[in-house]
Enzyme design. Sequence first.
Site, PDB file in Angstrom:
ATOM      1  N   THR A  39       0.865  -1.145  -0.046  1.00 61.88           N
ATOM      2  CA  THR A  39       0.038   0.005  -0.048  1.00 61.88           C
ATOM      3  C   THR A  39       1.018   1.216  -0.085  1.00 61.88           C
ATOM      4  O   THR A  39       0.481   2.327  -0.431  1.00 61.88           O
ATOM      5  CB  THR A  39      -0.958   0.049   1.249  1.00 61.88           C
ATOM      6  N   TYR A  80      -8.571   0.550  -3.491  1.00 62.36           N
ATOM      7  CA  TYR A  80      -7.264   1.081  -4.213  1.00 62.36           C
ATOM      8  C   TYR A  80      -6.457  -0.281  -4.656  1.00 62.36           C
ATOM      9  O   TYR A  80      -6.809  -1.258  -4.492  1.00 62.36           O
ATOM     10  CB  TYR A  80      -6.280   1.723  -3.307  1.00 62.36           C
ATOM     11  N   THR A 108       1.704  -4.245   4.384  1.00 67.01           N
ATOM     12  CA  THR A 108       1.536  -4.526   5.766  1.00 67.01           C
ATOM     13  C   THR A 108       0.946  -6.145   5.875  1.00 67.01           C
ATOM     14  O   THR A 108       1.033  -6.677   7.040  1.00 67.01           O
ATOM     15  CB  THR A 108       0.643  -3.661   6.532  1.00 67.01           C
ATOM     16  N   ASP A 109       0.292  -6.488   4.837  1.00 69.62           N
ATOM     17  CA  ASP A 109      -0.394  -7.903   5.312  1.00 69.62           C
ATOM     18  C   ASP A 109       0.591  -8.964   5.654  1.00 69.62           C
ATOM     19  O   ASP A 109       0.330  -9.834   6.594  1.00 69.62           O
ATOM     20  CB  ASP A 109      -1.092  -8.404   3.966  1.00 69.62           C
ATOM     21  N   LYS A 169       0.093  -7.948  13.010  1.00 72.71           N
ATOM     22  CA  LYS A 169      -0.664  -6.798  12.557  1.00 72.71           C
ATOM     23  C   LYS A 169      -1.984  -7.032  13.254  1.00 72.71           C
ATOM     24  O   LYS A 169      -2.664  -8.133  13.318  1.00 72.71           O
ATOM     25  CB  LYS A 169      -0.987  -7.191  11.008  1.00 72.71           C
ATOM     26  N   GLU A 190      -2.589 -29.102  28.183  1.00 73.11           N
ATOM     27  CA  GLU A 190      -3.606 -29.690  28.171  1.00 73.11           C
ATOM     28  C   GLU A 190      -3.240 -30.915  27.082  1.00 73.11           C
ATOM     29  O   GLU A 190      -4.191 -31.640  27.043  1.00 73.11           O
ATOM     30  CB  GLU A 190      -4.768 -29.079  27.678  1.00 73.11           C
TER      31      GLU A 190
HETATM   32  N1  ASP Z   1      -2.790  -5.268   1.192  1.00 79.14           N
HETATM   33  C1  ASP Z   1      -1.793  -4.638   1.333  1.00 79.14           C
HETATM   34  C2  ASP Z   1      -0.483  -5.223   1.065  1.00 79.14           C
HETATM   35  O1  ASP Z   1      -0.001  -5.949   2.028  1.00 79.14           O
HETATM   36  C3  ASP Z   1      -2.072  -4.086   2.479  1.00 79.14           C
HETATM   37  C4  ASP Z   1      -1.000  -2.834   3.118  1.00 79.14           C
HETATM   38  O2  ASP Z   1       0.149  -2.553   2.307  1.00 79.14           O
HETATM   39  O3  ASP Z   1      -1.223  -1.913   3.656  1.00 79.14           O
HETATM   40  O4  ASP Z   1       0.271  -5.116   0.351  1.00 79.14           O
END
Ligand code: ASP
Length: 353
Positions: free
Chosen positions: A37, A50, A116-117, A189, A310
């Site tokens: 992103t 996007y 971020t993923d 995340k 457990e």
């Molecule tokens: N889907 C995007 C990615 O991981 C989300 C992001 O970058 O925030 O490339």
Amino acid sequence: MNRAFRLCLTVVAVLASTGVFAADKLPTVVVLATGGTIAGAAASDVQAAYTSGQVGVDQLLAAVPQAKKLAAMRGEQIANIGSQDMNDEVWLKLAKRVNELAAMPDVDGIVITHGTDTIEETGYFLNLVVKTKKPVVLTAAMRPSTALSADGPLNFFNAVAVAANKDAAGRGVLVVVNDWIHGASSLTKASTTAVQTFLSPLRGLVGTVAYGECEFYRGAVGKNTMDSEFSLDGVTALPRVDIVMAHENMDGAIIDAAVAAGAKGVVIAGVGNGNMTKPALDALAAQAKKGIVCVRSSRVATGRVGRNVEVDDDKLALVASDDLNPQKSRVLLRLALLKQRSLADIQRLFREY
Ligand code: ASP
């Protein structure tokens, strides 16, 4: 100009060219772009839809000219994908390039832009396989570059500041997002859309960074980089390990399907302390008996998964993930399976890394 003064000027010029006056010389930071992103674009600045990975590394560097005051930078495009599409080919290419760059005497730090993923998986993978004390810093953004109040430019600026900072060295691979410096082994995340998405719930932050001002609290937890026993030398492929999530009324069908699809290891995202139904546990133990390495992790956001709580891991030949979440457990297990190891040795890795 007399001779003595000319000589003096020559000496100054030579010293400057050899870097003796290092205080004047900016550190060199190489930026490796992979997409995400932070390189995403939307048709308008106030819409949710996007596409990741639209902006190239040169545009990314040009968008944050303020970072040029922190470091001499150059960029390389490793990939340009949404990190939901991250794959072994990019991982191996990226790790190789980081190791090459880190070995160059004129490179002081490396910044990797990423989605971020899956940044926690890529960061943790690099943490285990790159051989350097130099700062390697991943960064990302939750909002695309075209958004109103995009978070990418400041995250990028802060990542360059950390990569250019000598105090960042030897702390393992770092992830800088939203003013926080995380160890790659710690972060996860925690929100699908919030800018403050990353937390390091059990192990805590390595530091903070505000407009380039770094404050380091501690080193990364867990063996990493120079202390890591993992190496990608001669590695062209990684073994398949699948994650299976536990739930109410679970049977063993997906565990067996994973192994049938070629998984050499299975990580259970268990309920609670790495638990699962009796039918699932029976299926897992049966696969463990056949030599598939089976790790119990947890779908719960924080907390350790302990051995023999457990579930009788000793009796069923299972591994407990300690404080690694399922996605990080999978990364560690894939690297562990690059060579023949006893279950005791694999359990040791989960305690040490
Ligand atoms: N889907 C995007 C990615 O991981 C989300 C992001 O970058 O925030 O490339």
